[in-house]
Design an enzyme around this catalytic site. Structure first.
Site, short mmCIF file in Angstrom:
data_model
loop_
_atom_site.label_atom_id
_atom_site.label_comp_id
_atom_site.label_asym_id
_atom_site.label_seq_id
_atom_site.Cartn_x
_atom_site.Cartn_y
_atom_site.Cartn_z
N PRO A 223 23.62 -38.30 30.07
CG PRO A 223 24.40 -39.67 32.03
CD PRO A 223 24.85 -39.33 30.58
N GLY B 33 28.17 -33.28 34.05
CA GLY B 33 29.44 -33.07 33.78
C GLY B 33 29.97 -33.95 32.73
N GLY C 42 29.20 -33.50 29.68
CA GLY C 42 29.39 -32.78 28.28
C GLY C 42 27.93 -32.86 27.30
CB SER D 264 24.65 -28.55 26.94
OG SER D 264 26.02 -28.18 27.68
CB ALA D 265 29.75 -29.31 24.82
CB ALA D 266 27.58 -33.94 23.17
CG ASP E 75 32.34 -29.13 29.07
OD1 ASP E 75 33.32 -29.47 29.55
OD2 ASP E 75 31.24 -29.61 29.39
#
Ligand code: PMV
Length: 320
Positions: free
Chosen positions: A101, A105, A107, A109-111, A152
């Protein structure tokens, strides 16, 4: 030619968010139930640098050249190209899917950055070490999220529990006894960059108070690491709840998150707290595995829009 596929898990911060921005330690763990995945296909008839990006989750189908330079996909791919010393990319199409989602929180965008960079590097025949993937993903985070600590991208790249202090090499944590976390989504959008900026402004006005609270959180994190390494899970739960109280003091909780934290504890969780930037997004509860369902139910009744139950192990399951 078959697609080259890479994926990266979501993450949650067990203890130490916000204070980690100010060089105190934090612990983060991967959440394998939600993932970002990138699949790269060669376009044999395409021109050099003709890259098609397809991300149905955000209604995006575009050529890389048409994306703004500060789009996270563009930043990631341009950084990768420079890092590999390439003058141009061969033509390819990349499909990006994520079940993480957004603005919660976990992660997301980092994933996506890690999966995208890893998949495209592999497509180019470069099996980049995690260290380099992590640095590239951190560059995307920095361009996009102001002053991220880097926690992250690090936990997501390495996909294992980490003890993290900004700007120094992270340490892997040995999990003596696997444990279960229930994650409850408050349904309220949590905008990390905004929350981090607000904490920064308040800290400037009340420097000593904020430094004291950050030191207290730092102390909890050291004890939490010890509890994970010795398998004292009840103690870990108590430390998490104490962390939530300190996060309330720095103004990053909200009524919805507080309500979910209380509901989890009333339903028998060993401890609970908001996780990540706060102001909305997700909370986490440490539960005895046999109570996971009961705590998920209690969270839904208390208003959680989704719940995830995840096991934290020492090493990651092998998923592409
Ligand atoms: O991305 P989130 O919402 O899980 O939050 C990151 C944690 C913060 O400590 C609030 C910010 C940071 O960069 O470490």
């Amino acid at each position: 030619m078959p697609a080259i596929v890479a994926s990266a898990p979501g993450k949650t911060i067990l203890v130490g968010e916000h204070s980690v921005v100010y060089n105190r330690p934090a612990i983060a763990v991967p959440v394998h139930q939600v993932r970002a995945k990138a699949s790269v296909f060669a376009l044999p008839k395409g021109q050099p640098d003709q890259i098609v990006i397809f991300a149905p989750g955000i209604n995006l189908k575009a050529n890389l050249s048409a994306l703004p330079n500060d789009h996270p996909f563009a930043i990631g791919l341009h950084q990768l190209k420079a890092h590999l010393g390439l003058s141009h990319f061969p033509s390819f199409e990349v499909h990006i899917h994520s079940t993480i989602p957004r603005a919660g929180g976990l992660g997301s965008s980092a994933a996506v950055s890690v999966a995208l960079i890893r998949a495209v590097a592999q497509f180019l025949g470069k099996d980049l070490p995690n260290e380099e993937i992590n640095q590239l993903a951190y560059m995307v985070e920095k361009r996009h999220h102001g002053t991220p600590s880097g926690i992250d991208n690090t936990v997501i790249t390495y996909a294992q529990p980490i003890f993290f202090i900004r700007d120094i090499p992270f340490e892997k944590i040995t999990v003596k006894k696997p444990f279960t976390l229930v994650i409850g989504n408050s349904g309220v959008e949590g905008l990390t960059a905004k929350l981090v900026a607000e904490v920064r402004a308040r800290r400037e006005n009340d420097f000593e108070l904020y430094e004291t609270i950050f030191d207290q959180i730092g102390g909890l994190v050291l004890s939490a690491r010890q509890s994970i390494e010795t398998g004292e899970l009840n103690k870990l739960g108590t430390l998490m709840t104490e962390n939530h109280t300190l996060l309330q003091k720095i103004g990053v909780s909200c009524p919805e998150l507080d309500h979910l934290v209380d509901a989890a504890i009333s339903a028998g969780a060993c401890g609970a707290k908001l996780s990540g930037g706060g102001g909305g997004g997700n909370m986490i509860a440490l539960v005895n595995e046999t109570r996971a369902e009961q705590v998920c139910e209690a969270l839904k009744i208390a208003g959680a829009v989704t719940t995830i139950s995840t096991q934290i192990l020492s090493s990651s399951p092998s998923i592409p």
